[in-house]
Scaffold this active site. Structure first.
Site, PDB file in Angstrom:
ATOM      1  N   ARG A 104      15.156  52.287  49.067  1.00  0.00           N
ATOM      2  CA  ARG A 104      16.288  52.147  49.998  1.00  0.00           C
ATOM      3  C   ARG A 104      17.098  53.430  49.923  1.00  0.00           C
ATOM      4  O   ARG A 104      17.580  53.809  48.853  1.00  0.00           O
ATOM      5  CB  ARG A 104      17.162  50.945  49.638  1.00  0.00           C
ATOM      6  CG  ARG A 104      18.462  50.902  50.426  1.00  0.00           C
ATOM      7  CD  ARG A 104      19.256  49.636  50.218  1.00  0.00           C
ATOM      8  NE  ARG A 104      18.631  48.501  50.878  1.00  0.00           N
ATOM      9  CZ  ARG A 104      19.234  47.330  51.086  1.00  0.00           C
ATOM     10  NH1 ARG A 104      20.497  47.151  50.694  1.00  0.00           N
ATOM     11  NH2 ARG A 104      18.601  46.334  51.674  1.00  0.00           N
ATOM     12  N   HIS A 131      14.914  48.291  58.939  1.00  0.00           N
ATOM     13  CA  HIS A 131      14.961  47.367  57.797  1.00  0.00           C
ATOM     14  C   HIS A 131      13.820  46.356  57.981  1.00  0.00           C
ATOM     15  O   HIS A 131      14.059  45.167  58.218  1.00  0.00           O
ATOM     16  CB  HIS A 131      16.330  46.687  57.762  1.00  0.00           C
ATOM     17  CG  HIS A 131      16.637  45.983  56.477  1.00  0.00           C
ATOM     18  ND1 HIS A 131      15.771  45.949  55.397  1.00  0.00           N
ATOM     19  CD2 HIS A 131      17.739  45.285  56.090  1.00  0.00           C
ATOM     20  CE1 HIS A 131      16.319  45.262  54.423  1.00  0.00           C
ATOM     21  NE2 HIS A 131      17.513  44.840  54.812  1.00  0.00           N
ATOM     22  N   GLN A 134      13.613  42.841  56.138  1.00  0.00           N
ATOM     23  CA  GLN A 134      14.481  41.778  56.664  1.00  0.00           C
ATOM     24  C   GLN A 134      13.829  41.075  57.840  1.00  0.00           C
ATOM     25  O   GLN A 134      13.951  39.861  58.012  1.00  0.00           O
ATOM     26  CB  GLN A 134      15.829  42.369  57.082  1.00  0.00           C
ATOM     27  CG  GLN A 134      16.811  41.338  57.601  1.00  0.00           C
ATOM     28  CD  GLN A 134      17.279  40.374  56.517  1.00  0.00           C
ATOM     29  OE1 GLN A 134      17.671  40.806  55.447  1.00  0.00           O
ATOM     30  NE2 GLN A 134      17.243  39.073  56.793  1.00  0.00           N
ATOM     31  N   ASP A 218      24.658  41.748  63.098  1.00  0.00           N
ATOM     32  CA  ASP A 218      24.736  42.457  61.818  1.00  0.00           C
ATOM     33  C   ASP A 218      26.157  43.015  61.715  1.00  0.00           C
ATOM     34  O   ASP A 218      26.915  43.000  62.692  1.00  0.00           O
ATOM     35  CB  ASP A 218      23.686  43.589  61.794  1.00  0.00           C
ATOM     36  CG  ASP A 218      23.552  44.239  60.416  1.00  0.00           C
ATOM     37  OD1 ASP A 218      24.084  43.678  59.430  1.00  0.00           O
ATOM     38  OD2 ASP A 218      22.923  45.311  60.321  1.00  0.00           O
ATOM     39  N   CYS A 258      21.572  39.051  58.666  1.00  0.00           N
ATOM     40  CA  CYS A 258      20.827  39.503  57.477  1.00  0.00           C
ATOM     41  C   CYS A 258      21.668  39.446  56.211  1.00  0.00           C
ATOM     42  O   CYS A 258      21.105  39.445  55.116  1.00  0.00           O
ATOM     43  CB  CYS A 258      20.275  40.905  57.706  1.00  0.00           C
ATOM     44  SG  CYS A 258      21.550  42.167  57.925  1.00  0.00           S
ATOM     45  N   ARG A 286      13.644  36.022  51.983  1.00  0.00           N
ATOM     46  CA  ARG A 286      13.395  37.401  51.547  1.00  0.00           C
ATOM     47  C   ARG A 286      12.425  37.394  50.365  1.00  0.00           C
ATOM     48  O   ARG A 286      11.555  38.250  50.257  1.00  0.00           O
ATOM     49  CB  ARG A 286      14.715  38.093  51.150  1.00  0.00           C
ATOM     50  CG  ARG A 286      15.706  38.315  52.286  1.00  0.00           C
ATOM     51  CD  ARG A 286      15.196  39.280  53.340  1.00  0.00           C
ATOM     52  NE  ARG A 286      14.827  40.564  52.792  1.00  0.00           N
ATOM     53  CZ  ARG A 286      15.682  41.572  52.553  1.00  0.00           C
ATOM     54  NH1 ARG A 286      16.951  41.434  52.869  1.00  0.00           N
ATOM     55  NH2 ARG A 286      15.260  42.725  52.053  1.00  0.00           N
TER      56      ARG A 286
END
Ligand code: CP
Length: 301
Positions: A104, A131, A134, A218, A258, A286
Site C-alpha cells: 500500500r 483499490h 476492496q 467513499d 469500503c 475482506r
C-alpha cells in the site's frame, strides 16, 4: 508457475475474477465450519503498508495465518525506502526472501515499478489509482446478499478517486452498468472513462441513484487530500448518502462503503446501520476474498 500480479482488476480475466468471488465465499463457509485448510505452510508474505490500514492489514495477516503461512508487516518507518533505497532494489531483495509482496503506497507507479523488478507476485493493497482488493470483497458481498452483479446497475457517489476508478474497472470486468455522480473538478481519470462503455458520469446524485441495485460511496478526503478537507466538504455536501437518497434506488438496493467512514460527511449518522447496508459484511469479506486471492497467486493451479 509464472508469477501473476494483482495491481488492478485488469490483471485478471473476467472468468478468473468470477472464480475468485466464488472461492472467497467457499473459503468463508469452510472457515465457519471449522475445516482446516493450510496450503501456504512455509510461505511468507511481506506486507508493506506505507499508509495507515485496519482492514487490509488484519485481513492479510489473519488470512496468511489461517492458510498456514505468515506475514511480515513493514510500515512506513520500517524499511529503507524512506531513506532512499530504490523501489526496484527493494523488489529484487524481497524476491530472494519471501513468496509474495503486498504493498500500500500513495504512488501507483511505485507499485508498478516494484512489480516490474520483482520475481514474486505483487498485490496492490491500495494506491492513489486503484483499490482492487476492496472490489473483490464488495463484489463477493453483493453476490452473497443479492445475487449476480452482472447486468445490474451500480451508482458511485462522491470522489472520482481510487475506489471510483476501481468500480470503473469492475463494471468492465464483471459486466454491470456504472453511474458516477461527482462534483465538477473531482471526476475520475479521463483515460479510464474513455476506455469504458459501461460507465456514465453526472453531477446529479439522485439521477445516478434512481433504480440502482447497488449504491457505493467513499470518503471525500482520502489519504493525501487532508489539506483540502474544508474545500471538499463544501463541494461534496450534496453527495451524502442517507436513507432518503437510497429511497430513490430499487427497493432491494444494497449500500456499500469500503470504510473507514466519516459520519456527517459522505454518510449520515445512521445509514451504515440501515437494513440496506452491507458495509459490515463487506468488511468481513475482506478476509475471505483476500484468502482466495492469496491462494490464486501462490498455490499451484
Ligand atoms: N477499506 C480499507 O482498505 O480499509 P483500511 O484502510 O482500514 O485497510
Amino acid at each position: 508457475m509464472s508469477k501473476r500480479d494483482f495491481l488492478s482488476l485488469l490483471d485478471c480475466s473476467p472468468e478468473e475474477l468470477r472464480a475468485l468471488l466464488a472461492r472467497g465465499s467457499e473459503l468463508k463457509r469452510s472457515l465457519h465450519e471449522g475445516e482446516p485448510y493450510r496450503p501456504l505452510v512455509g510461505c511468507t508474505a511481506a506486507l508493506m503498508l506505507l499508509l495507515n490500514s485496519t482492514r487490509t492489514r488484519v485481513a492479510f495477516e489473519a488470512g496468511m495465518n489461517q492458510l498456514g503461512g505468515q506475514a511480515i508487516f513493514l510500515g512506513a518507518a520500517d524499511t529503507q525506502l524512506g531513506r532512499g533505497e530504490p523501489v526496484t532494489d527493494t523488489a529484487k531483495v524481497l524476491s530472494e526472501m519471501v513468496d509474495i509482496a503486498i504493498i500500500r503506497t500513495q504512488n501507483h507507479a511505485d507499485v508498478e515499478s516494484f512489480a516490474g523488478a520483482a520475481s514474486i507476485p505483487v498485490v496492490n493493497a491500495m494506491t492513489n489509482r486503484f483499490h482492487p482488493c476492496q472490489l473483490l470483497a464488495d463484489m463477493q458481498t453483493y453476490e452473497e446478499l443479492r445475487g449476480p452483479v452482472e447486468g445490474s446497475t451500480v451508482a458511485f457517489l462522491g470522489d472520482g478517486y481510487n475506489m471510483c476508478q476501481s468500480y470503473i474497472n469492475a463494471a468492465r470486468q464483471y459486466g454491470f452498468c456504472l453511474k458516477i455522480a461527482c462534483p465538477p473538478g473531482f471526476e475520475p481519470e479521463a483515460g479510464l472513462l474513455a476506455g469504458s462503455n459501461d460507465t456514465t458520469l453526472t453531477e446529479a446524485p439522485r439521477e445516478a441513484v434512481e433504480n440502482a441495485d447497488l449504491v457505493v460511496t467513499d470518503v471525500w478526503s482520502s489519504i493525501g487530500h487532508d489539506e483540502e478537507r474544508e474545500k471538499r466538504r463544501n463541494a461534496f455536501a450534496p453527495y451524502q448518502v442517507n436513507e432518503d437518497l437510497l429511497d430513490y434506488a430499487k427497493d432491494d438496493v444494497l449500500f456499500l462503503h469500503c470504510l473507514p467512514a466519516h459520519r456527517g460527511e459522505e454518510v449520515n449518522e445512521t445509514v451504515l446501520d440501515d437494513p440496506r447496508s452491507g458495509a459490515w459484511t463487506a468488511a468481513g469479506n475482506r478476509l475471505h476474498s483476500q484468502k482466495a486471492l492469496l491462494e490464486f497467486l501462490l498455490v499451484e493451479r
